[in-house]
Scaffold this motif. Structure first.
Motif, PDB file in Angstrom:
ATOM      1  N   ILE A  47     -30.230   9.550  30.129  1.00 33.00           N
ATOM      2  CA  ILE A  47     -29.603   8.696  29.132  1.00 33.00           C
ATOM      3  C   ILE A  47     -28.246   9.295  28.787  1.00 33.00           C
ATOM      4  O   ILE A  47     -28.140  10.492  28.506  1.00 33.00           O
ATOM      5  N   GLU A  48     -27.212   8.461  28.817  1.00 27.83           N
ATOM      6  CA  GLU A  48     -25.862   8.905  28.489  1.00 27.83           C
ATOM      7  C   GLU A  48     -25.285   8.010  27.393  1.00 27.83           C
ATOM      8  O   GLU A  48     -25.207   6.791  27.576  1.00 27.83           O
ATOM      9  N   LEU A  49     -24.881   8.604  26.274  1.00 29.67           N
ATOM     10  CA  LEU A  49     -24.257   7.887  25.177  1.00 29.67           C
ATOM     11  C   LEU A  49     -22.805   8.329  25.060  1.00 29.67           C
ATOM     12  O   LEU A  49     -22.513   9.529  25.106  1.00 29.67           O
ATOM     13  N   THR A  50     -21.910   7.354  24.902  1.00 24.78           N
ATOM     14  CA  THR A  50     -20.487   7.656  24.775  1.00 24.78           C
ATOM     15  C   THR A  50     -19.912   6.900  23.582  1.00 24.78           C
ATOM     16  O   THR A  50     -19.805   5.668  23.608  1.00 24.78           O
ATOM     17  N   HIS A  51     -19.611   7.619  22.508  1.00 25.23           N
ATOM     18  CA  HIS A  51     -18.975   7.059  21.308  1.00 25.23           C
ATOM     19  C   HIS A  51     -19.719   5.826  20.786  1.00 25.23           C
ATOM     20  O   HIS A  51     -19.102   4.814  20.431  1.00 25.23           O
ATOM     21  N   LEU A  52     -21.031   5.915  20.713  1.00 33.79           N
ATOM     22  CA  LEU A  52     -21.847   4.773  20.304  1.00 33.79           C
ATOM     23  C   LEU A  52     -21.750   4.574  18.788  1.00 33.79           C
ATOM     24  O   LEU A  52     -21.878   5.529  18.010  1.00 33.79           O
ATOM     25  N   CYS A  53     -21.548   3.313  18.371  1.00 28.25           N
ATOM     26  CA  CYS A  53     -21.404   2.978  16.952  1.00 28.25           C
ATOM     27  C   CYS A  53     -22.197   1.720  16.617  1.00 28.25           C
ATOM     28  O   CYS A  53     -22.281   0.787  17.421  1.00 28.25           O
ATOM     29  N   LYS A  54     -22.760   1.702  15.397  1.00 29.80           N
ATOM     30  CA  LYS A  54     -23.398   0.496  14.875  1.00 29.80           C
ATOM     31  C   LYS A  54     -23.215   0.462  13.370  1.00 29.80           C
ATOM     32  O   LYS A  54     -23.624   1.389  12.657  1.00 29.80           O
ATOM     33  N   ASP A 101     -20.015   6.928  16.172  1.00 29.41           N
ATOM     34  CA  ASP A 101     -19.356   7.727  17.211  1.00 29.41           C
ATOM     35  C   ASP A 101     -20.257   8.840  17.761  1.00 29.41           C
ATOM     36  O   ASP A 101     -19.884  10.008  17.786  1.00 29.41           O
ATOM     37  N   VAL A 102     -21.443   8.469  18.217  1.00 31.29           N
ATOM     38  CA  VAL A 102     -22.407   9.443  18.738  1.00 31.29           C
ATOM     39  C   VAL A 102     -22.318   9.510  20.260  1.00 31.29           C
ATOM     40  O   VAL A 102     -22.382   8.482  20.939  1.00 31.29           O
ATOM     41  N   GLY A 105     -29.843   7.538  10.914  1.00 34.65           N
ATOM     42  CA  GLY A 105     -29.462   6.695  12.042  1.00 34.65           C
ATOM     43  C   GLY A 105     -30.355   6.818  13.257  1.00 34.65           C
ATOM     44  O   GLY A 105     -30.069   6.216  14.302  1.00 34.65           O
ATOM     45  N   LYS A 106     -31.447   7.549  13.142  1.00 34.07           N
ATOM     46  CA  LYS A 106     -32.319   7.781  14.295  1.00 34.07           C
ATOM     47  C   LYS A 106     -32.914   6.474  14.832  1.00 34.07           C
ATOM     48  O   LYS A 106     -32.853   6.202  16.032  1.00 34.07           O
ATOM     49  N   LEU A 160     -23.562  12.723  14.758  1.00 30.24           N
ATOM     50  CA  LEU A 160     -24.169  13.880  15.403  1.00 30.24           C
ATOM     51  C   LEU A 160     -23.462  15.123  14.892  1.00 30.24           C
ATOM     52  O   LEU A 160     -22.283  15.342  15.174  1.00 30.24           O
ATOM     53  N   ILE A 161     -24.183  15.965  14.141  1.00 28.20           N
ATOM     54  CA  ILE A 161     -23.534  17.128  13.524  1.00 28.20           C
ATOM     55  C   ILE A 161     -23.875  18.438  14.237  1.00 28.20           C
ATOM     56  O   ILE A 161     -23.216  19.456  13.998  1.00 28.20           O
ATOM     57  N   ALA A 162     -24.896  18.420  15.097  1.00 26.23           N
ATOM     58  CA  ALA A 162     -25.250  19.639  15.834  1.00 26.23           C
ATOM     59  C   ALA A 162     -26.144  19.271  17.009  1.00 26.23           C
ATOM     60  O   ALA A 162     -26.913  18.309  16.942  1.00 26.23           O
ATOM     61  N   GLN A 163     -26.049  20.039  18.074  1.00 25.67           N
ATOM     62  CA  GLN A 163     -26.959  19.881  19.199  1.00 25.67           C
ATOM     63  C   GLN A 163     -27.203  21.230  19.839  1.00 25.67           C
ATOM     64  O   GLN A 163     -26.319  22.075  19.898  1.00 25.67           O
TER      65      GLN A 163
END
Length: 253
Positions: free
Chosen positions: A2-9, A22-23, A42-43, A213-216
């Protein structure tokens, strides 16, 4: 993968509610990727976009190489979704619930029967197979919901708070089953607010707060970064740091 690029809702008449902002991250095959965050982080919105139930306002995401908007039907064929609502048909038996979803994915005849038999055995569901799901315990419903989500043998599995309401034995069963799926090379995203489950299961953890996203990293990474002894303490330290950073930025503006 799974690849997410700057996802917003965003929600609201003017988009003032930033559910996901912007995840970007990658969840590889053969790993369990955890989503950790407080209520409202936002999960669930993120998982609903990945499962094609919601379209993103901005950004892109690909599952097994397919775009979640432009190739929605292909994405749906490659995912299994387990939500906290379970959503079983109470008047149908366990096996009828599973078979119905198998038919929706184009399975029939011997192929469907063999897949159902495998899942019933793996999840220890034989004794419940022909009982109506109405009146099932949380753990029993969870088993049927897992079988239903996996009937088409998807390479990607999305789990939203799957341990909610489960007893200790059911949680143990689920934990072992998810590890087995990971070892088969599946890509799993596991959303939860239960620290012990995230720490025990997840290879990589994504921490969300206010849709960002604040940490990974891993649980060990977070404990080392925050100088805390437990994932729970590290999690709250990360949230506190994020809140303080946001307050400073607002004051500066």
């Amino acid at each position: 993968m799974i690849e997410l690029t700057h996802l917003c809702k965003h929600f609201g008449k003017r988009g003032e509610i930033r559910a996901v902002a912007d995840v970007s991250f990658c969840a590889p095959a053969g790993q369990i990727t955890g989503l950790l965050g407080p209520n409202g982080a936002g999960k669930t919105t993120l998982l609903r976009m990945l499962s094609t139930l919601l379209a993103p306002d901005k950004g892109h995401a690909r599952i097994a190489g397919f775009d979640i908007v432009a190739e929605r039907q292909q994405v749906r064929r490659h995912i299994g979704v387990l939500s906290d609502t379970r959503g079983l048909y109470p008047r149908l038996s366990a096996i009828e619930n599973i078979a119905y979803y198998g038919s929706l994915y184009g399975l029939s005849g011997r192929a469907l029967d063999e897949r159902i038999a495998l899942l019933l055995e793996t999840l220890d569901l034989q004794a419940l197979a022909h009982r109506k799901t109405e009146g099932f315990s949380q753990g029993e419903r969870m088993k049927v919901a897992i079988a239903r989500a996996l009937i088409h043998d998807p390479p990607v599995i999305l789990l939203d708070e799957p341990t909610n309401g489960l007893d200790v034995m059911s949680v143990r069963l689920l934990r072992g089953f998810l590890r087995a799926l990971r070892d088969q090379g599946k890509c799993l995203i596991f959303s939860s607010h239960v620290m012990s489950e995230v720490a025990n299961l997840c290879d990589t953890i994504m921490v969300l707060n206010h849709g960002r996203l604040i940490a990974q990293g891993t649980a060990d990474n977070f404990r080392e970064k925050t100088a805390q002894a437990s994932l729970e303490d590290a999690f709250f330290a990360l949230l506190e740091n994020d809140e303080q950073s946001g307050k400073q930025q607002r004051n500066a503006a």
